[in-house]
Design a protein around this motif. Structure first.
Motif, short mmCIF file in Angstrom:
data_model
loop_
_atom_site.label_atom_id
_atom_site.label_comp_id
_atom_site.label_asym_id
_atom_site.label_seq_id
_atom_site.Cartn_x
_atom_site.Cartn_y
_atom_site.Cartn_z
N ALA A 355 -88.07 -17.20 -50.04
CA ALA A 355 -87.41 -17.23 -48.78
C ALA A 355 -88.20 -18.09 -48.08
N LEU A 356 -89.32 -18.75 -48.34
CA LEU A 356 -90.10 -19.83 -47.61
C LEU A 356 -89.71 -21.06 -48.17
N SER A 357 -89.18 -21.35 -49.23
CA SER A 357 -88.85 -22.37 -49.99
C SER A 357 -88.41 -23.60 -49.37
N SER A 358 -87.60 -23.32 -48.07
CA SER A 358 -87.17 -24.46 -47.31
C SER A 358 -87.80 -24.76 -46.19
N ASN A 359 -89.14 -24.31 -45.95
CA ASN A 359 -90.13 -24.56 -45.09
C ASN A 359 -90.88 -25.71 -45.33
N THR A 360 -90.54 -26.87 -44.74
CA THR A 360 -91.07 -28.25 -45.20
C THR A 360 -92.67 -28.21 -44.72
N THR A 361 -93.37 -27.35 -43.90
CA THR A 361 -94.71 -27.32 -43.91
C THR A 361 -95.59 -26.80 -44.78
N PHE A 362 -94.76 -25.69 -45.41
CA PHE A 362 -95.55 -25.01 -46.51
C PHE A 362 -95.00 -25.50 -47.82
N ALA A 363 -94.14 -26.35 -47.88
CA ALA A 363 -93.57 -26.71 -49.18
C ALA A 363 -94.72 -27.24 -50.25
N PRO A 364 -95.60 -28.19 -49.91
CA PRO A 364 -96.50 -28.61 -50.93
C PRO A 364 -97.70 -27.36 -51.41
N PHE A 365 -97.70 -26.42 -50.56
CA PHE A 365 -98.71 -25.39 -50.83
C PHE A 365 -97.93 -24.56 -51.75
N LEU A 366 -96.50 -24.13 -51.34
CA LEU A 366 -95.83 -23.23 -52.28
C LEU A 366 -95.63 -23.81 -53.70
N LYS A 367 -95.44 -25.06 -53.65
CA LYS A 367 -95.20 -25.82 -55.02
C LYS A 367 -96.40 -25.40 -56.04
N ALA A 368 -97.61 -25.56 -55.31
CA ALA A 368 -98.75 -25.50 -56.11
C ALA A 368 -99.14 -24.02 -56.32
N LEU A 369 -98.48 -22.83 -55.72
CA LEU A 369 -99.13 -21.67 -55.93
C LEU A 369 -99.17 -21.14 -57.14
N PRO A 370 -97.97 -21.05 -57.79
CA PRO A 370 -97.78 -20.49 -58.98
C PRO A 370 -98.72 -21.17 -60.33
N HIS A 371 -99.33 -22.32 -59.99
CA HIS A 371 -99.90 -22.71 -60.91
C HIS A 371 -101.49 -22.78 -60.32
N ALA A 372 -102.02 -22.02 -59.63
CA ALA A 372 -103.31 -22.22 -58.88
C ALA A 372 -104.23 -21.70 -59.72
N VAL A 373 -105.45 -22.24 -59.78
CA VAL A 373 -106.75 -22.04 -60.49
C VAL A 373 -107.60 -21.27 -59.54
N GLN A 374 -108.31 -20.07 -60.21
CA GLN A 374 -109.14 -19.44 -59.30
C GLN A 374 -110.64 -19.52 -59.57
N TYR A 375 -111.53 -19.07 -58.90
CA TYR A 375 -112.89 -19.11 -59.16
C TYR A 375 -113.03 -18.15 -60.25
N PRO A 376 -114.25 -18.26 -61.04
CA PRO A 376 -114.53 -17.40 -61.83
C PRO A 376 -114.83 -16.18 -61.64
N SER A 377 -114.45 -15.06 -62.41
CA SER A 377 -114.64 -13.46 -61.86
C SER A 377 -115.86 -12.97 -62.58
#
Length: 415
Positions: A355-377
């Protein structure tokens, strides 16, 4: 999860007694099956956009569609949230639903419902974050809001310095930063101070195929790749292209300098956007964000973090059904998108991402989100993170190998 990226919160509920009252009023700790208590972290900057207002709006809408269920909302300053929830649990006055940090020990103690027991569309959650809410292979924490990191740069300074495009590699970063330095500005903001040095460290090490751990989860802090990364950063600092003494500089302070036009490039999250807007120096066309530059090219994965909802087993099947009805309602796209736009964060559901895919401000963050790396748990991460925050800044002024090996020793001891 650390409060690495949330906007500074205000206190809307200040004592653990408020949580106890929330429980004893019929919502938590086994009260009325038709009354739910919700305690959420406050992400706002003041009364005008407090999270109390956001959640109360959802509760009011829910009441119109579900007249037999009442949801009582409390919000708590983010910095106090964890302690207040822990105190409430110790006093057996835990709320029915929380939104904020997620504690695996609540699942370990058998206090939480499984995610699938209280949310219908668990398959709509962004998988990389849904997995973070798991304990021994079962999901309990339900991601509600997320964030990722990109490289912000000042387009006005780039133009003045004769730079025509965003940096793609480390060599580009250094060359561009040196040109911006010649303008009397900081070329690249490098916050290695105690606020969030672990984030900046991870972003740079990811750019060289490194990181904090390998695929098996074993710590690799002093790996050859990471040592090479910090040798590059040491050279970058020595060139004068960064601020002096990065180990003493915190993220928030440098973000404010970027917003005032004093820094050419800096790694940031969506939480930097309202700082830029409130600074009233850079207009929307004066800055942009792009994938973070790595050693040989932009990162395909970046740091990602999230906050969770969790549901406590305070009643029987009727209470569980009421919780499920409310969470199904609250996780609608319109509320996910509303939250993200109000607080410059990102969604936790795939449909809201779309739903936010057309938001140009968020676009770079949204593109990176599905492949995000987290801190150790693992249980040793807390000590490792603290040591990184306290000492990693010395690696760019001294011996990177020695500093990283000392942190690695702490990691091995705690793992």
């Amino acid at each position: 999860m650390d409060r690495r990226w949330a906007v500074v919160a205000v206190v809307t509920a200040t004592t653990a007694l408020s949580l106890a009252a929330c429980g004893s009023s019929g919502g938590g700790a086994g009260g009325s099956t038709n009354t739910l208590s919700l305690v959420a972290a406050d992400y706002g900057t003041g009364p005008a956009n407090s999270s109390q207002k956001y959640w109360q709006g959802i509760a009011d809408d829910f009441h119109k569609a579900n007249s037999k269920i009442t949801v009582k909302v409390k919000t708590v300053n983010w910095n106090d949230f964890d302690n207040q929830i822990q105190t409430a649990v110790q006093n057996h006055q835990q709320p029915d639903i929380t939104e904020g940090d997620y504690f695996a020990n609540y699942a370990q103690e058998g206090l939480l419902y499984k995610a699938s027991d209280v949310l219908t569309k668990t398959d709509n959650l962004v998988p990389v974050f849904a997995n973070l809410g798991s304990y021994k292979g079962t999901q309990y924490g339900i991601p509600f809001t997320t964030s990722s990191r990109t490289l912000f740069y000042n387009k006005k300074l780039f133009t003045q310095a004769g730079i025509s495009s965003a940096p793609q590699t480390w060599n580009d970063v250094k060359a561009d930063a040196v040109k911006i330095k010649a303008l009397g500005k900081i070329g690249f903001g490098l916050p290695l101070g105690s606020e969030e040095a672990q984030a900046e460290t991870l972003l740079w090490t990811l750019g060289n195929g490194g990181g904090f751990t390998d695929k098996s989860g074993a710590y690799t802090i002093d790996s050859p790749q990471n040592v090479e990364t910090f040798n590059f950063l040491k050279d970058l600092v020595k060139s004068g292209a960064t601020e002096p003494n990065p180990g003493t500089k915190n993220r928030t302070d440098l973000w404010k300098q970027f917003a005032q036009g004093g820094i050419g490039m800096i790694n940031g999250s969506p939480a930097l956007i309202p700082i830029i807007e409130s600074g009233k120096v850079l207009g929307a066309s004066d800055w942009t964000s792009v994938p973070i530059a790595g050693k040989t090219g932009p990162l395909s994965s970046t740091l990602g973090v999230c906050d969770f909802t969790a549901a406590f087993k305070n009643g029987g099947t009727k209470k569980q059904a009421a919780i499920k009805a409310f969470l199904d309602f609250a996780y609608q796209d319109k509320y996910q998108v509303q939250f993200d736009k109000e607080y410059s964060l990102l969604p936790a559901t795939t449909s809201a991402l779309n739903a936010l895919s057309s938001n140009t401000t968020f676009a770079p963050f949204l593109k990176a989100l599905p492949h995000a790396v987290q801190y150790p748990s693992d249980t040793g991460w807390a000590a490792v993170k603290t040591q990184i925050q306290q000492t990693i800044g010395t690696a760019v002024n001294g011996d990177p190998k020695k500093v990283l090996s000392t942190i690695q020793a702490t990691a091995k001891k705690g793992s």
